[in-house]
Design an enzyme around this catalytic site. Structure first.
Site, PDB file in Angstrom:
ATOM      1  N   ASP A   1       9.699  57.237  -1.578  1.00 48.24           N
ATOM      2  CA  ASP A   1      11.127  57.049  -1.289  1.00 48.24           C
ATOM      3  C   ASP A   1      11.730  58.365  -0.795  1.00 48.24           C
ATOM      4  OD1 ASP A   1      13.785  56.439  -1.289  1.00 48.24           O
ATOM      5  OD2 ASP A   1      13.980  56.284  -3.473  1.00 48.24           O
TER       6      ASP A   1
ATOM      7  N   GLU B   1      -5.607  37.412   7.803  1.00 46.59           N
ATOM      8  CA  GLU B   1      -5.672  36.799   6.482  1.00 46.59           C
ATOM      9  C   GLU B   1      -5.888  35.321   6.773  1.00 46.59           C
ATOM     10  OE1 GLU B   1      -3.095  36.532   2.407  1.00 46.59           O
ATOM     11  OE2 GLU B   1      -2.232  35.848   4.270  1.00 46.59           O
TER      12      GLU B   1
ATOM     13  N   ASP C   1       2.139  44.323  10.071  1.00 46.63           N
ATOM     14  CA  ASP C   1       1.863  43.003   9.505  1.00 46.63           C
ATOM     15  C   ASP C   1       2.582  41.959  10.363  1.00 46.63           C
ATOM     16  OD1 ASP C   1       1.221  41.018   7.506  1.00 46.63           O
ATOM     17  OD2 ASP C   1       1.164  42.669   6.067  1.00 46.63           O
TER      18      ASP C   1
ATOM     19  N   HIS D   1      -1.956  43.995  -1.869  1.00 41.59           N
ATOM     20  CA  HIS D   1      -0.655  43.791  -2.519  1.00 41.59           C
ATOM     21  C   HIS D   1      -0.538  42.426  -3.199  1.00 41.59           C
ATOM     22  CE1 HIS D   1      -0.545  41.780   1.271  1.00 41.59           C
ATOM     23  NE2 HIS D   1       0.567  41.173   0.931  1.00 41.59           N
ATOM     24  N   ASP D   2      -1.536  41.561  -3.033  1.00 42.64           N
ATOM     25  CA  ASP D   2      -1.493  40.231  -3.668  1.00 42.64           C
ATOM     26  C   ASP D   2      -2.462  40.140  -4.839  1.00 42.64           C
ATOM     27  OD1 ASP D   2       0.308  39.234  -1.799  1.00 42.64           O
ATOM     28  OD2 ASP D   2      -1.271  38.559  -0.443  1.00 42.64           O
TER      29      ASP D   2
ATOM     30  N   ASP E   1      10.221  54.003   1.925  1.00 42.72           N
ATOM     31  CA  ASP E   1      10.695  53.803   3.296  1.00 42.72           C
ATOM     32  C   ASP E   1       9.737  54.432   4.318  1.00 42.72           C
ATOM     33  OD1 ASP E   1      11.403  56.605   3.056  1.00 42.72           O
ATOM     34  OD2 ASP E   1      13.107  55.899   1.879  1.00 42.72           O
TER      35      ASP E   1
ATOM     36  N   ASP F   1      -0.722  37.591   8.896  1.00 47.47           N
ATOM     37  CA  ASP F   1      -0.457  36.903   7.636  1.00 47.47           C
ATOM     38  C   ASP F   1      -0.712  35.396   7.719  1.00 47.47           C
ATOM     39  OD1 ASP F   1       0.859  37.163   4.935  1.00 47.47           O
ATOM     40  OD2 ASP F   1       2.171  35.659   5.820  1.00 47.47           O
TER      41      ASP F   1
ATOM     42  N   ASN G   1      14.715  58.847   0.738  1.00 43.71           N
ATOM     43  CA  ASN G   1      16.176  59.033   0.661  1.00 43.71           C
ATOM     44  C   ASN G   1      16.724  58.717  -0.725  1.00 43.71           C
ATOM     45  OD1 ASN G   1      15.751  56.319   0.781  1.00 43.71           O
ATOM     46  ND2 ASN G   1      17.372  55.878   2.270  1.00 43.71           N
TER      47      ASN G   1
ATOM     48  N   ASP H   1      16.838  56.141  -2.823  1.00 40.09           N
ATOM     49  CA  ASP H   1      17.617  54.950  -3.189  1.00 40.09           C
ATOM     50  C   ASP H   1      16.771  54.021  -4.082  1.00 40.09           C
ATOM     51  OD1 ASP H   1      15.781  54.003  -1.373  1.00 40.09           O
ATOM     52  OD2 ASP H   1      17.243  53.054  -0.032  1.00 40.09           O
TER      53      ASP H   1
HETATM   54  C1  NOJ Z   1       0.175  36.384   2.269  1.00 38.32           C
HETATM   55  C2  NOJ Z   1       0.785  37.713   1.930  1.00 38.32           C
HETATM   56  O1  NOJ Z   1      -0.230  38.639   1.719  1.00 38.32           O
HETATM   57  C3  NOJ Z   1       1.647  37.482   0.723  1.00 38.32           C
HETATM   58  O2  NOJ Z   1       2.104  38.687   0.148  1.00 38.32           O
HETATM   59  C4  NOJ Z   1       2.780  36.583   1.119  1.00 38.32           C
HETATM   60  O3  NOJ Z   1       3.532  36.263  -0.029  1.00 38.32           O
HETATM   61  C5  NOJ Z   1       2.279  35.272   1.753  1.00 38.32           C
HETATM   62  N1  NOJ Z   1       1.217  35.489   2.683  1.00 38.32           N
HETATM   63  C6  NOJ Z   1       3.391  34.573   2.476  1.00 38.32           C
HETATM   64  O4  NOJ Z   1       3.748  35.296   3.623  1.00 38.32           O
END
Ligand code: NOJ
Length: 554
Positions: free
Chosen positions: A21, A254, A98, A327-328, A29, A197, A23, A25
């Site tokens: 981060d 993906e 992405d 991140h999932d 970013d 995605d 700035n 907040d």
């Molecule tokens: C896959 C992404 O990796 C995930 O984070 C997202 O919630 C879903 N697609 C919907 O876009």
């Protein structure tokens, strides 16, 4: 397969909200990323994938885009992105973005217009059905029906993910052309390519008929009828022809739901994409990625078999995108190592095991310092929409609140989304303001500052494996070489990489006990060892607990 530039890359994935981060907040970013380019250069990565940074109400943290041509205010400006791309280029680091084109946000002007005026052309940019009741029993990926009622009209719209993420109607050629403009605009802007995605969701079973229920809610997973459906090839070929094929770009899709025997269409020589992620082993601890309450007790042997099956199937036709975190997913340390998540030898062994598979390695932010899952005490502490849904579904399926919380703690996407741990000061040096998502308490012990330059740290280990892959006399073999599984004991994963006359045996002991393993030929030279001892005889070796050992033979 001819060699391609993107096979040589080492990709670092950034979840911008949680990286740095600049700035203060409380939200990471773009300038934050730019200010950490030296850190990334020092690590040795060559390409950055940034999760969505476009304008968005952030219901799904940017995977709900309301303007494809502008940057979300909390992340910065178009100028900041330009600066990041240029500065990264000076350091020979490429940027990929992405691409979310299966759905938009419900706050995208197209969708707003479609709601306001059913006669407008934008109405057909999305999937609407008339009726007084829900059109079918399909359950969205984030739970509840895929259908959301339109206020004041007997009409429903379709969303495979959250209700604020209406799916685009890819059957409409005009819409498709609008999307191609988006893709080309960003490639022209100077990015190296995209992570794409949920792309296998763009084609639905157009009968929209109910199917057999698979849960106590009477609904059925929509993936059966709205993922990788017949006819998707037409859309994907057209997408490629109108966009990617005109550029020397990389595309990492993906693409869940693709079977191994279909891979050549997706990633073969004329495939739709450069590479795709294979989730078949990432989800080995649950029955399916969208049913966290169906836990599976997996073994190292199964992990080994799944990884090798994936590698061999991909090798037949194309190239893999190798990862253990994103991140999932929960943190790989906690998922694959369980009670050994804080054992540095084990963390390094796991890192090396996937890193030297055949394909382009992806490192998720924080993986390189061994970040771990973060246990939350109440459902109110979660931000991730799918965690909240999985909690509710677990309870509906008959589990009590304690079990439900346990399931989501193990799997929550928030595990990977806690702010990056830069140092052991307040908010781990991520920001001076309270971060948007609660910090993982482990930052006191697990942080970048305490590892950079420190012999034996996880960070330095990652740096060394990147260096071995990119800059050593074994690089060609470790990048382009074929992979071949080998027979190992049950708690060890092993494979051979070979290229011309170089042969590298790779062994990874997932156990707390020593094991004995075998190889053919004569030991020649050690390529990698995460411990400082090695016991190799003719054709046989002893691996110490959590040892990663790679060596050439003659
Ligand atoms: C896959 C992404 O990796 C995930 O984070 C997202 O919630 C879903 N697609 C919907 O876009």
């Amino acid at each position: 397969m001819n060699n391609k530039w993107w096979q040589k890359e080492v990709v670092y994935q950034i979840y911008p909200k949680s990286f740095y981060d600049s700035n203060n907040d409380g939200i990471g970013d773009i300038k934050g990323i730019t200010s950490k380019l030296d850190y990334l250069k020092n690590l040795g990565i060559t390409m950055i994938w940034i999760c969505p940074i476009f304008k968005s109400p952030m219901d799904d943290n940017g995977y709900d885009i309301s303007d494809y041509f502008d940057i979300s205010e909390e992340f910065g400006t178009m100028y900041d992105l330009r600066e990041l791309i240029d500065k990264a280029k000076e350091k020979n680091i490429k940027i990929i973005l992405d691409l979310v084109i299966n759905h938009t946000s419900d706050e995208h002007p197209w969708f707003k217009e479609a709601l306001k005026n059913p006669e407008s052309k934008y109405h057909d940019y999305y999937i609407f059905k008339n009726g007084k009741s829900v059109p079918n029993n399909w359950r969205s990926v984030f739970g509840t029906s895929v259908w959301e009622k339109v206020e004041d009209r007997d009409e429903y719209y379709f969303h495979a993910f959250g209700k604020k993420q209406p799916d685009l109607n890819w059957e409409n050629p005009e819409l498709r052309n609008e999307l191609y403009k988006v893709v080309n605009k960003w490639l022209d802007f100077g990015i190296a390519g995209f992570r794409i995605d949920a792309i296998t969701f763009i084609k639905k079973d157009l009968t929209f008929k109910s199917i057999e229920a698979d849960g106590v809610d009477g609904m059925a997973k929509c993936t059966k009828v709205s993922r990788n459906q017949k006819g998707i090839d037409v859309f994907l070929k057209e997408l490629r022809a109108n966009t990617f094929s005109k550029y020397n770009c990389v595309t990492v899709a993906e693409a869940p739901g693709v079977e191994y025997d279909e891979l050549s269409n997706f990633i073969g020589e004329d495939g739709y994409f450069s590479m795709i992620f294979d989730f078949k082993y990432a989800d080995l601890d649950v029955k399916s990625g969208s049913e966290w309450f169906k836990r599976v007790n997996w073994t190292v042997k199964e992990l080994n078999e799944k990884i090798m099956k994936s590698q061999i199937s991909i090798q037949k036709t194309g190239w893999a995108a190798n990862f253990i975190e994103n991140h999932d997913q929960p943190r790989a340390t906690t998922k694959y190592l369980i009670e050994n998540e804080r054992n540095n030898d084990a963390v390094k062994m796991l890192g090396a095991m996937y890193f030297f598979l055949r394909g382009t390695p992806f490192i998720y932010q924080g993986q390189e310092i061994g970040m771990i899952n973060f246990e939350r005490k109440s459902i109110g502490d979660f931000n991730d929409i799918s965690s909240i849904d999985q909690y509710k579904r677990s309870i509906k399926e008959g589990f009590d609140e304690k079990d439900a919380l346990h399931f989501i703690n193990l799997r929550s996407r928030d595990n990977a989304r806690t702010p990056f741990q830069w140092n052991n000061k307040k908010y781990a040096g991520f920001s001076t303001k309270k971060p948007w998502l609660k910090m993982n308490d482990s930052y006191i012990n697990i942080n970048a500052e305490s590892q950079i330059g420190k012999k034996d740290s996880i960070f330095e280990f990652y740096k060394s494996i990147i260096n071995i892959r990119q800059n050593s006399k074994y690089s060609e073999c470790l990048i382009y070489g074929k992979i071949e599984p080998i027979q190992t004991s049950d708690k060890t994963i092993g494979y051979i990489r070979h290229y011309n006359n170089i042969k590298i045996y790779c062994f990874f002991n997932f156990d707390n006990n020593e094991t004995e393993e075998y190889f053919e030929g004569k030991y020649n030279e050690t390529v990698l060892n995460n411990l400082d001892c090695e016991f190799i005889e003719n054709g046989k070796l002893r691996l110490m607990p959590f040892q990663a050992l790679m060596f050439t033979t003659i």
